[in-house]
Design a protein around this motif. Sequence first.
Motif, PDB file in Angstrom:
ATOM      1  N   CYS A 394      63.472 -26.532  -0.339  1.00 39.29           N
ATOM      2  CA  CYS A 394      63.545 -25.721  -1.861  1.00 39.29           C
ATOM      3  C   CYS A 394      64.955 -27.163  -2.247  1.00 39.29           C
ATOM      4  O   CYS A 394      65.581 -26.766  -3.407  1.00 39.29           O
ATOM      5  N   SER A 395      65.395 -27.664  -1.138  1.00 39.62           N
ATOM      6  CA  SER A 395      66.934 -28.354  -1.454  1.00 39.62           C
ATOM      7  C   SER A 395      65.522 -30.175  -2.037  1.00 39.62           C
ATOM      8  O   SER A 395      66.650 -30.065  -2.533  1.00 39.62           O
ATOM      9  N   ILE A 396      65.019 -30.081  -2.528  1.00 41.75           N
ATOM     10  CA  ILE A 396      64.084 -31.052  -3.222  1.00 41.75           C
ATOM     11  C   ILE A 396      63.634 -31.252  -4.100  1.00 41.75           C
ATOM     12  O   ILE A 396      62.887 -31.702  -4.573  1.00 41.75           O
ATOM     13  N   SER A 397      63.078 -29.490  -3.612  1.00 43.46           N
ATOM     14  CA  SER A 397      61.879 -29.385  -4.885  1.00 43.46           C
ATOM     15  C   SER A 397      61.973 -29.383  -6.346  1.00 43.46           C
ATOM     16  O   SER A 397      63.417 -29.563  -6.785  1.00 43.46           O
ATOM     17  N   SER A 398      61.621 -29.553  -7.331  1.00 46.56           N
ATOM     18  CA  SER A 398      61.012 -29.957  -8.911  1.00 46.56           C
ATOM     19  C   SER A 398      60.789 -28.818  -9.401  1.00 46.56           C
ATOM     20  O   SER A 398      60.160 -29.318 -10.739  1.00 46.56           O
ATOM     21  N   HIS A 399      59.735 -28.369  -9.096  1.00 50.72           N
ATOM     22  CA  HIS A 399      59.388 -27.142  -9.285  1.00 50.72           C
ATOM     23  C   HIS A 399      58.910 -25.872  -8.056  1.00 50.72           C
ATOM     24  O   HIS A 399      58.965 -26.102  -7.182  1.00 50.72           O
ATOM     25  N   PHE A 400      59.129 -23.989  -9.134  1.00 52.82           N
ATOM     26  CA  PHE A 400      59.428 -23.264  -8.131  1.00 52.82           C
ATOM     27  C   PHE A 400      58.464 -22.231  -9.063  1.00 52.82           C
ATOM     28  O   PHE A 400      58.417 -22.273  -9.682  1.00 52.82           O
ATOM     29  N   THR A 401      57.628 -21.174  -8.086  1.00 53.92           N
ATOM     30  CA  THR A 401      57.072 -20.879  -8.893  1.00 53.92           C
ATOM     31  C   THR A 401      57.700 -19.115  -8.175  1.00 53.92           C
ATOM     32  O   THR A 401      58.253 -18.882  -7.235  1.00 53.92           O
ATOM     33  N   CYS A 402      58.032 -18.351  -8.745  1.00 51.24           N
ATOM     34  CA  CYS A 402      58.054 -16.733  -8.456  1.00 51.24           C
ATOM     35  C   CYS A 402      57.182 -16.310  -7.971  1.00 51.24           C
ATOM     36  O   CYS A 402      56.403 -15.447  -9.118  1.00 51.24           O
ATOM     37  N   TYR A 403      57.057 -15.522  -7.096  1.00 51.55           N
ATOM     38  CA  TYR A 403      55.770 -14.316  -6.406  1.00 51.55           C
ATOM     39  C   TYR A 403      56.247 -12.872  -6.495  1.00 51.55           C
ATOM     40  O   TYR A 403      57.055 -12.219  -6.090  1.00 51.55           O
ATOM     41  N   VAL A 404      55.711 -12.265  -7.476  1.00 53.62           N
ATOM     42  CA  VAL A 404      56.023 -11.054  -7.898  1.00 53.62           C
ATOM     43  C   VAL A 404      55.029  -9.517  -7.017  1.00 53.62           C
ATOM     44  O   VAL A 404      53.742  -9.953  -6.304  1.00 53.62           O
ATOM     45  N   PHE A 405      55.839  -8.823  -6.803  1.00 51.99           N
ATOM     46  CA  PHE A 405      54.679  -7.701  -4.896  1.00 51.99           C
ATOM     47  C   PHE A 405      55.284  -6.228  -5.841  1.00 51.99           C
ATOM     48  O   PHE A 405      56.419  -5.922  -6.697  1.00 51.99           O
ATOM     49  N   ARG A 406      55.077  -5.344  -5.582  1.00 49.41           N
ATOM     50  CA  ARG A 406      55.649  -3.671  -5.688  1.00 49.41           C
ATOM     51  C   ARG A 406      55.367  -3.269  -4.351  1.00 49.41           C
ATOM     52  O   ARG A 406      53.873  -3.128  -3.622  1.00 49.41           O
ATOM     53  N   ALA A 407      56.290  -2.417  -4.128  1.00 49.14           N
ATOM     54  CA  ALA A 407      56.245  -1.743  -3.196  1.00 49.14           C
ATOM     55  C   ALA A 407      55.519   0.204  -3.276  1.00 49.14           C
ATOM     56  O   ALA A 407      55.929   0.081  -4.763  1.00 49.14           O
ATOM     57  N   ALA A 408      54.953   0.802  -2.204  1.00 53.70           N
ATOM     58  CA  ALA A 408      55.264   1.894  -2.470  1.00 53.70           C
ATOM     59  C   ALA A 408      56.631   2.927  -2.941  1.00 53.70           C
ATOM     60  O   ALA A 408      55.962   3.757  -3.816  1.00 53.70           O
ATOM     61  N   THR A 409      57.645   2.388  -1.943  1.00 56.78           N
ATOM     62  CA  THR A 409      58.837   2.981  -2.140  1.00 56.78           C
ATOM     63  C   THR A 409      60.070   1.812  -3.291  1.00 56.78           C
ATOM     64  O   THR A 409      59.755   0.908  -2.274  1.00 56.78           O
ATOM     65  N   VAL A 410      60.562   2.765  -3.017  1.00 58.49           N
ATOM     66  CA  VAL A 410      62.637   2.139  -3.891  1.00 58.49           C
ATOM     67  C   VAL A 410      62.591   1.682  -2.438  1.00 58.49           C
ATOM     68  O   VAL A 410      63.325   0.091  -2.625  1.00 58.49           O
ATOM     69  N   GLU A 411      62.620   2.150  -1.227  1.00 58.74           N
ATOM     70  CA  GLU A 411      63.517   1.811   0.235  1.00 58.74           C
ATOM     71  C   GLU A 411      62.589   0.697   0.706  1.00 58.74           C
ATOM     72  O   GLU A 411      62.694   0.071   1.650  1.00 58.74           O
ATOM     73  N   GLN A 412      60.830   0.557   0.422  1.00 56.43           N
ATOM     74  CA  GLN A 412      59.906  -0.356   1.397  1.00 56.43           C
ATOM     75  C   GLN A 412      60.705  -1.508   1.014  1.00 56.43           C
ATOM     76  O   GLN A 412      60.743  -2.581   1.203  1.00 56.43           O
ATOM     77  N   SER A 413      60.602  -1.826  -0.533  1.00 59.67           N
ATOM     78  CA  SER A 413      61.238  -2.791  -1.866  1.00 59.67           C
ATOM     79  C   SER A 413      62.637  -2.521  -0.656  1.00 59.67           C
ATOM     80  O   SER A 413      63.006  -3.883  -0.621  1.00 59.67           O
ATOM     81  N   ARG A 414      63.504  -2.254  -0.558  1.00 55.90           N
ATOM     82  CA  ARG A 414      65.195  -2.477  -0.364  1.00 55.90           C
ATOM     83  C   ARG A 414      64.820  -3.468   1.075  1.00 55.90           C
ATOM     84  O   ARG A 414      65.539  -4.700   1.107  1.00 55.90           O
ATOM     85  N   ASP A 415      64.083  -2.634   2.185  1.00 63.03           N
ATOM     86  CA  ASP A 415      63.910  -3.276   3.071  1.00 63.03           C
ATOM     87  C   ASP A 415      63.413  -4.162   3.187  1.00 63.03           C
ATOM     88  O   ASP A 415      63.860  -5.026   4.593  1.00 63.03           O
ATOM     89  N   ILE A 416      61.942  -4.555   2.013  1.00 57.22           N
ATOM     90  CA  ILE A 416      61.327  -6.038   2.945  1.00 57.22           C
ATOM     91  C   ILE A 416      62.513  -7.149   2.058  1.00 57.22           C
ATOM     92  O   ILE A 416      62.626  -7.923   2.995  1.00 57.22           O
ATOM     93  N   LEU A 417      63.286  -6.667   1.049  1.00 61.21           N
ATOM     94  CA  LEU A 417      64.215  -7.819   0.493  1.00 61.21           C
ATOM     95  C   LEU A 417      65.331  -8.135   1.386  1.00 61.21           C
ATOM     96  O   LEU A 417      66.177  -9.415   1.840  1.00 61.21           O
ATOM     97  N   LEU A 418      65.973  -6.300   2.689  1.00 61.10           N
ATOM     98  CA  LEU A 418      66.640  -6.957   3.627  1.00 61.10           C
ATOM     99  C   LEU A 418      65.959  -7.843   4.699  1.00 61.10           C
ATOM    100  O   LEU A 418      66.728  -8.400   5.338  1.00 61.10           O
ATOM    101  N   THR A 419      64.775  -7.771   4.717  1.00 58.26           N
ATOM    102  CA  THR A 419      63.978  -8.621   5.865  1.00 58.26           C
ATOM    103  C   THR A 419      64.023 -10.323   5.656  1.00 58.26           C
ATOM    104  O   THR A 419      63.937 -10.682   6.398  1.00 58.26           O
ATOM    105  N   LEU A 420      63.741 -10.647   4.415  1.00 61.63           N
ATOM    106  CA  LEU A 420      63.600 -11.246   3.989  1.00 61.63           C
ATOM    107  C   LEU A 420      65.248 -12.255   3.863  1.00 61.63           C
ATOM    108  O   LEU A 420      65.482 -13.632   4.277  1.00 61.63           O
ATOM    109  N   ALA A 421      66.074 -11.542   3.210  1.00 58.69           N
ATOM    110  CA  ALA A 421      67.455 -12.239   3.649  1.00 58.69           C
ATOM    111  C   ALA A 421      68.152 -12.637   4.765  1.00 58.69           C
ATOM    112  O   ALA A 421      68.567 -13.422   4.994  1.00 58.69           O
ATOM    113  N   ASP A 422      67.756 -11.479   5.829  1.00 58.98           N
ATOM    114  CA  ASP A 422      68.116 -12.338   7.420  1.00 58.98           C
ATOM    115  C   ASP A 422      66.906 -13.182   8.013  1.00 58.98           C
ATOM    116  O   ASP A 422      67.281 -13.998   8.847  1.00 58.98           O
TER     117      ASP A 422
END
Length: 431
Positions: A394-422
Amino acid sequence: MSISDPLIKELKGHILEATKASCNGAILDTQSFILPLCQVLEAIFRKGLINAVHSAFGLTKRDYWSWVEKTSQTSTGLQGSFKSTVEAVTNNQCVATPQGRGRLFIRHALKSKCLHIPVETIVRLRCNDGIYDEESIIGNEILGEIFLSLLYQCSHIDFDLKLENASFLDETWQLPIYQEYELVPCMDLGVFLGHVNGRAVVVKVEEGSVAAEDNKIEVGDVIDEAFGICINGWRRGRVSSLLRQKRGLPVSLKVIKGHYANGSVFPGVVPLLRRLHLDVDSLQEQFREVALAESQETSLTNNQLGGQTVQYLGSVSVGGSGDVSQIEHAVTAVSTQNRRPVAVTLITGEIGVQTLLKTNRKTVLNHSYTEISSCGRRNDMPDYFAYIAGDTSCSISSHFTCYVFRAATVEQSRDILLTLADGFHRTHWAV
């Protein structure tokens, strides 16, 4: 006659379920209310139907399909979608009885949004000439209007039903799993067929053959189409002859699976298997053992790798910037495209994120953390989440794509993002 009817009440409940579910995309055969919805529609079409009619050939009987088909032929000014639906059902070789054609019509008409049209001819145009008696719903002035209003509501719901899955509608509303395969060109598929009641049932599959790969074809399956041709009613030997004619070409098959994902045998094939002297109980035990083993293997793999089941909604290009500010617009763009969601397992590993199909665990997406520039979610759609990745680091990329998902619950969505951030410290995300 009472202005209420239990069938109308039941129909309202199923349509309410379908309306709510349609907010998340098109309605599929796999959704639990589809079967009872179709069954109650058929019950209403049959209630009070005057079955016995006299003709030049004596006393005959008819199902609701008889008057629906006649309406398309004799009435003028009807929508083309209705007439083309009736024509498609009439020409379908997989159904042979009025019951099967009527059921296929209901499924076709739900998908093409025209189920209300034949009912309009009776309720609004008063064309109830010897079709329904006074105890019916469609023939009653008030109940007919209520039923018609519910069908109008159905016409605003997107039903994405697999209409090819029709071969057992003559016998049952319960649908089997229906698979399409394209096998490599070969001299011999390694499949032995038994023919009963016009159906080609697999009675043996040679180990190591093309058909046996990944259990594509199994004992108890029914070959429905070969090379785009419906083979229902074919005599013994015609399928082999067709394969010889198409030698050298990829073998395209449409297959009715003899069992469900949990290993239970599809009830429609049970009489066929018994006619062919196959042990149904033994087959079901084998199928369930395989299903259990696959389930345990998948569960173990997902637990070991931190996999979580979510829905993958799709992707959208966000241009030359992979900043977290792009996620809000990207989530909106993908969620409004009405794409069919795909059940996947999202695995956040040590060096990246992998997305696997739930059905066969094939890789859909695979991104290292060095390619991912950001992840996040919208405040007003907290069960949706997304990450943005470049076509290279990503530091040298000139083209980006966003990948979208839907979690079963709001809590699952939050947990996945926390895991990604970690997983990558440079990520910025919003809750």
